[in-house]
Scaffold this motif. Structure first.
Motif, PDB file in Angstrom:
ATOM      1  N   PRO A   1     -10.994 -15.477  11.385  1.00  0.00           N
ATOM      2  CA  PRO A   1     -10.016 -14.641  12.108  1.00  0.00           C
ATOM      3  C   PRO A   1      -8.889 -14.103  11.239  1.00  0.00           C
ATOM      4  O   PRO A   1      -8.383 -13.000  11.492  1.00  0.00           O
ATOM      5  N   HIS A   2      -8.472 -14.844  10.223  1.00  0.00           N
ATOM      6  CA  HIS A   2      -7.357 -14.397   9.398  1.00  0.00           C
ATOM      7  C   HIS A   2      -7.766 -13.311   8.399  1.00  0.00           C
ATOM      8  O   HIS A   2      -6.900 -12.642   7.827  1.00  0.00           O
ATOM      9  N   LEU A   3      -9.054 -13.149   8.195  1.00  0.00           N
ATOM     10  CA  LEU A   3      -9.539 -12.111   7.284  1.00  0.00           C
ATOM     11  C   LEU A   3      -9.501 -10.739   7.927  1.00  0.00           C
ATOM     12  O   LEU A   3      -9.457  -9.715   7.233  1.00  0.00           O
ATOM     13  N   VAL A   4      -9.514 -10.702   9.255  1.00  0.00           N
ATOM     14  CA  VAL A   4      -9.669  -9.447   9.993  1.00  0.00           C
ATOM     15  C   VAL A   4      -8.364  -9.045  10.668  1.00  0.00           C
ATOM     16  O   VAL A   4      -7.690  -9.878  11.283  1.00  0.00           O
ATOM     17  N   ARG A   5      -8.032  -7.748  10.568  1.00  0.00           N
ATOM     18  CA  ARG A   5      -6.846  -7.221  11.246  1.00  0.00           C
ATOM     19  C   ARG A   5      -7.234  -6.514  12.534  1.00  0.00           C
ATOM     20  O   ARG A   5      -6.794  -6.869  13.615  1.00  0.00           O
ATOM     21  N   LYS A   6      -8.095  -5.482  12.441  1.00  0.00           N
ATOM     22  CA  LYS A   6      -8.554  -4.728  13.604  1.00  0.00           C
ATOM     23  C   LYS A   6     -10.055  -4.492  13.484  1.00  0.00           C
ATOM     24  O   LYS A   6     -10.625  -4.522  12.389  1.00  0.00           O
ATOM     25  N   ILE A   7     -10.687  -4.219  14.643  1.00  0.00           N
ATOM     26  CA  ILE A   7     -12.146  -4.064  14.689  1.00  0.00           C
ATOM     27  C   ILE A   7     -12.499  -2.828  15.498  1.00  0.00           C
ATOM     28  O   ILE A   7     -11.887  -2.561  16.540  1.00  0.00           O
ATOM     29  N   ILE A   8     -13.511  -2.113  15.030  1.00  0.00           N
ATOM     30  CA  ILE A   8     -14.131  -1.044  15.816  1.00  0.00           C
ATOM     31  C   ILE A   8     -15.601  -1.415  15.997  1.00  0.00           C
ATOM     32  O   ILE A   8     -16.307  -1.675  15.018  1.00  0.00           O
ATOM     33  N   LEU A   9     -16.051  -1.456  17.242  1.00  0.00           N
ATOM     34  CA  LEU A   9     -17.436  -1.795  17.560  1.00  0.00           C
ATOM     35  C   LEU A   9     -18.097  -0.589  18.207  1.00  0.00           C
ATOM     36  O   LEU A   9     -17.625  -0.095  19.231  1.00  0.00           O
ATOM     37  N   ALA A  10     -19.191  -0.124  17.632  1.00  0.00           N
ATOM     38  CA  ALA A  10     -19.868   1.076  18.133  1.00  0.00           C
ATOM     39  C   ALA A  10     -21.347   0.797  18.353  1.00  0.00           C
ATOM     40  O   ALA A  10     -22.009   0.194  17.500  1.00  0.00           O
ATOM     41  N   GLY A  11     -21.864   1.211  19.500  1.00  0.00           N
ATOM     42  CA  GLY A  11     -23.291   1.070  19.782  1.00  0.00           C
ATOM     43  C   GLY A  11     -23.779  -0.349  19.641  1.00  0.00           C
ATOM     44  O   GLY A  11     -24.866  -0.587  19.106  1.00  0.00           O
ATOM     45  N   THR A  12     -23.008  -1.299  20.135  1.00  0.00           N
ATOM     46  CA  THR A  12     -23.343  -2.702  19.905  1.00  0.00           C
ATOM     47  C   THR A  12     -23.103  -3.527  21.157  1.00  0.00           C
ATOM     48  O   THR A  12     -22.720  -2.999  22.202  1.00  0.00           O
ATOM     49  N   GLY A  13     -23.339  -4.829  21.053  1.00  0.00           N
ATOM     50  CA  GLY A  13     -23.184  -5.684  22.218  1.00  0.00           C
ATOM     51  C   GLY A  13     -23.025  -7.137  21.835  1.00  0.00           C
ATOM     52  O   GLY A  13     -23.200  -7.523  20.673  1.00  0.00           O
ATOM     53  N   PRO A  14     -22.697  -7.981  22.804  1.00  0.00           N
ATOM     54  CA  PRO A  14     -22.508  -9.408  22.547  1.00  0.00           C
ATOM     55  C   PRO A  14     -23.844 -10.128  22.412  1.00  0.00           C
ATOM     56  O   PRO A  14     -24.889  -9.613  22.831  1.00  0.00           O
ATOM     57  N   ALA A  15     -23.822 -11.301  21.852  1.00  0.00           N
ATOM     58  CA  ALA A  15     -25.023 -12.135  21.788  1.00  0.00           C
ATOM     59  C   ALA A  15     -25.573 -12.331  23.196  1.00  0.00           C
ATOM     60  O   ALA A  15     -24.830 -12.557  24.143  1.00  0.00           O
TER      61      ALA A  15
ATOM     62  N   LEU B   1     -14.460  -8.585  -3.662  1.00  0.00           N
ATOM     63  CA  LEU B   1     -13.650  -7.417  -3.982  1.00  0.00           C
ATOM     64  C   LEU B   1     -12.159  -7.743  -4.042  1.00  0.00           C
ATOM     65  O   LEU B   1     -11.344  -6.889  -4.369  1.00  0.00           O
ATOM     66  N   GLY B   2     -11.810  -8.976  -3.697  1.00  0.00           N
ATOM     67  CA  GLY B   2     -10.428  -9.417  -3.823  1.00  0.00           C
ATOM     68  C   GLY B   2      -9.556  -9.174  -2.617  1.00  0.00           C
ATOM     69  O   GLY B   2      -8.321  -9.260  -2.712  1.00  0.00           O
ATOM     70  N   PHE B   3     -10.141  -8.902  -1.454  1.00  0.00           N
ATOM     71  CA  PHE B   3      -9.352  -8.585  -0.269  1.00  0.00           C
ATOM     72  C   PHE B   3      -9.059  -9.841   0.554  1.00  0.00           C
ATOM     73  O   PHE B   3      -9.942 -10.665   0.784  1.00  0.00           O
ATOM     74  N   ASP B   4      -7.817  -9.942   1.011  1.00  0.00           N
ATOM     75  CA  ASP B   4      -7.416 -11.041   1.882  1.00  0.00           C
ATOM     76  C   ASP B   4      -7.418 -10.644   3.351  1.00  0.00           C
ATOM     77  O   ASP B   4      -7.428 -11.509   4.231  1.00  0.00           O
ATOM     78  N   GLN B   5      -7.389  -9.344   3.626  1.00  0.00           N
ATOM     79  CA  GLN B   5      -7.432  -8.859   5.012  1.00  0.00           C
ATOM     80  C   GLN B   5      -8.070  -7.485   5.041  1.00  0.00           C
ATOM     81  O   GLN B   5      -7.808  -6.645   4.180  1.00  0.00           O
ATOM     82  N   VAL B   6      -8.921  -7.261   6.046  1.00  0.00           N
ATOM     83  CA  VAL B   6      -9.627  -5.995   6.172  1.00  0.00           C
ATOM     84  C   VAL B   6      -9.716  -5.606   7.641  1.00  0.00           C
ATOM     85  O   VAL B   6      -9.524  -6.422   8.541  1.00  0.00           O
ATOM     86  N   ASP B   7      -9.991  -4.332   7.863  1.00  0.00           N
ATOM     87  CA  ASP B   7     -10.440  -3.855   9.163  1.00  0.00           C
ATOM     88  C   ASP B   7     -11.952  -3.716   9.098  1.00  0.00           C
ATOM     89  O   ASP B   7     -12.526  -3.518   8.018  1.00  0.00           O
ATOM     90  N   LEU B   8     -12.618  -3.820  10.251  1.00  0.00           N
ATOM     91  CA  LEU B   8     -14.073  -3.733  10.306  1.00  0.00           C
ATOM     92  C   LEU B   8     -14.506  -2.629  11.255  1.00  0.00           C
ATOM     93  O   LEU B   8     -13.940  -2.472  12.335  1.00  0.00           O
ATOM     94  N   LEU B   9     -15.530  -1.876  10.848  1.00  0.00           N
ATOM     95  CA  LEU B   9     -16.222  -0.955  11.741  1.00  0.00           C
ATOM     96  C   LEU B   9     -17.690  -1.354  11.718  1.00  0.00           C
ATOM     97  O   LEU B   9     -18.364  -1.202  10.700  1.00  0.00           O
ATOM     98  N   GLY B  10     -18.162  -1.891  12.832  1.00  0.00           N
ATOM     99  CA  GLY B  10     -19.542  -2.343  12.914  1.00  0.00           C
ATOM    100  C   GLY B  10     -20.340  -1.489  13.866  1.00  0.00           C
ATOM    101  O   GLY B  10     -19.959  -1.322  15.025  1.00  0.00           O
ATOM    102  N   LEU B  11     -21.432  -0.929  13.368  1.00  0.00           N
ATOM    103  CA  LEU B  11     -22.314  -0.093  14.185  1.00  0.00           C
ATOM    104  C   LEU B  11     -23.603  -0.844  14.481  1.00  0.00           C
ATOM    105  O   LEU B  11     -24.295  -1.303  13.553  1.00  0.00           O
ATOM    106  N   SER B  12     -23.933  -1.012  15.756  1.00  0.00           N
ATOM    107  CA  SER B  12     -25.182  -1.643  16.168  1.00  0.00           C
ATOM    108  C   SER B  12     -25.290  -3.060  15.601  1.00  0.00           C
ATOM    109  O   SER B  12     -24.472  -3.911  15.920  1.00  0.00           O
ATOM    110  N   MET B  13     -26.266  -3.332  14.749  1.00  0.00           N
ATOM    111  CA  MET B  13     -26.373  -4.641  14.118  1.00  0.00           C
ATOM    112  C   MET B  13     -25.089  -4.992  13.384  1.00  0.00           C
ATOM    113  O   MET B  13     -24.670  -6.162  13.357  1.00  0.00           O
TER     114      MET B  13
END
Length: 289
Positions: A128-142, A103-115
């Motif tokens: 790391p340079h692709l991402v600015r901020k993150i929202i994690l919902a209903g999820t967990g670490p490996a 889509l041509g983006f060099d930086q994005v924010d992410l909202l990840g739900l569960s998986m």
């Protein structure tokens, strides 16, 4: 990679009417929808198990798109996207990165739900340079507690849904209380609001691949989250059965810039949907700060 089709179409602000577009990612078409303003850092939404474009809560999508460019998409093999679904979270993350760059983006924010939250963590760690901020919902670490039990929970809920003629998300995403049942019913009704140009439901082969990927994530060794330095907002209901809520607390504590939204009461895996009136302003404030 080719440019997104229909890129000249004005971006709408309604989940109900947003056109479904596609972009070629190494010869495979990925479908997506874009809402909200044309400018600013885009917010890429990473979906949950078995979900397609039509499974995002319209109140969350429209609320975020009122002030942010929001992009939802089907990863490889999911819904109307082409190809075959990967059976590891890492491969799904790589496909998501290819989609973002297509889509041509060099930086994005992410909202990840569960998986989608698993995928977001891998993207942040590897790109790391692709991402600015993150929202994690209903999820967990490996390796988080209970994540390896998702397959059994999903199968039981699917069978229960078939026997009771109810959507399994009623059992998986919401508490079995009066308030939880009411919230689940309202959410499922909202998912029906879009009537035209709906997405394809997930195939059985794709669903199986996702279950395998989640199971592997749950069995992995605990990841070193100290390398993820992005500002991260972490949210969930207090009674998540799919990805137990203790994982949410763990994420917020272990991420160097983790910020915990107090767990939503009488809410489960679908906490951000049940509490969309609270979650959307919290998310926007975080993204705009």
């Amino acid at each position: 990679m080719t440019a997104p089709r229909s890129s000249s179409i004005p971006t709408p602000s309604s989940h109900q009417s947003a056109p479904t577009r596609s972009v070629s990612v190494r010869g495979v078409d990925f479908v997506y929808r874009q809402l909200g303003p044309e400018d600013g850092v885009p917010l890429i939404l990473l979906n949950h198990l078995a979900a397609v474009l039509d499974n995002w809560d319209p109140r969350v999508i429209d609320g975020l798109a009122a002030r942010r460019r929001v992009i939802t998409f089907d990863n490889r093999g999911v819904g109307a996207s082409g190809g075959s679904t990967s059976d590891t979270i890492e491969a799904m993350a790589h496909d998501a990165v290819l989609f973002i760059r297509a889509l041509g983006f060099d930086q994005v924010d992410l909202l990840g739900l569960s998986m989608g939250g698993f995928i977001a963590q891998v993207i942040a760690a590897e790109e790391p340079h692709l991402v600015r901020k993150i929202i994690l919902a209903g999820t967990g670490p490996a390796g988080g507690p209970g994540i390896d039990k998702v397959t059994a929970l999903a199968i039981r809920a699917t069978l229960k849904g078939a026997l009771t003629r109810q959507d399994p998300k009623q059992f998986l995403f919401f508490t079995d209380t009066k308030g939880g049942r009411r919230a689940g019913h309202a959410f499922l009704e909202r998912l029906k609001e879009r009537t035209d140009n709906r997405d394809r439901t997930i195939s059985l082969s794709s669903f199986r691949a996702q279950l395998k990927a989640i199971h592997r994530w749950g069995l992995q060794a605990s990841a070193d989250l100290s390398h993820i330095h992005h500002p991260t907002l972490v949210a969930n209901g207090e009674s998540d059965r799919m990805v137990p809520s203790e994982n949410t607390l763990d994420l917020a504590a272990r991420l160097p810039q983790g910020e915990l939204v107090p767990l939503y009461p009488d809410a489960g895996h679908g906490g951000i949907f049940q509490y969309h009136e609270e979650f959307v302003p919290q998310a926007l404030e975080f993204l705009e700060s």
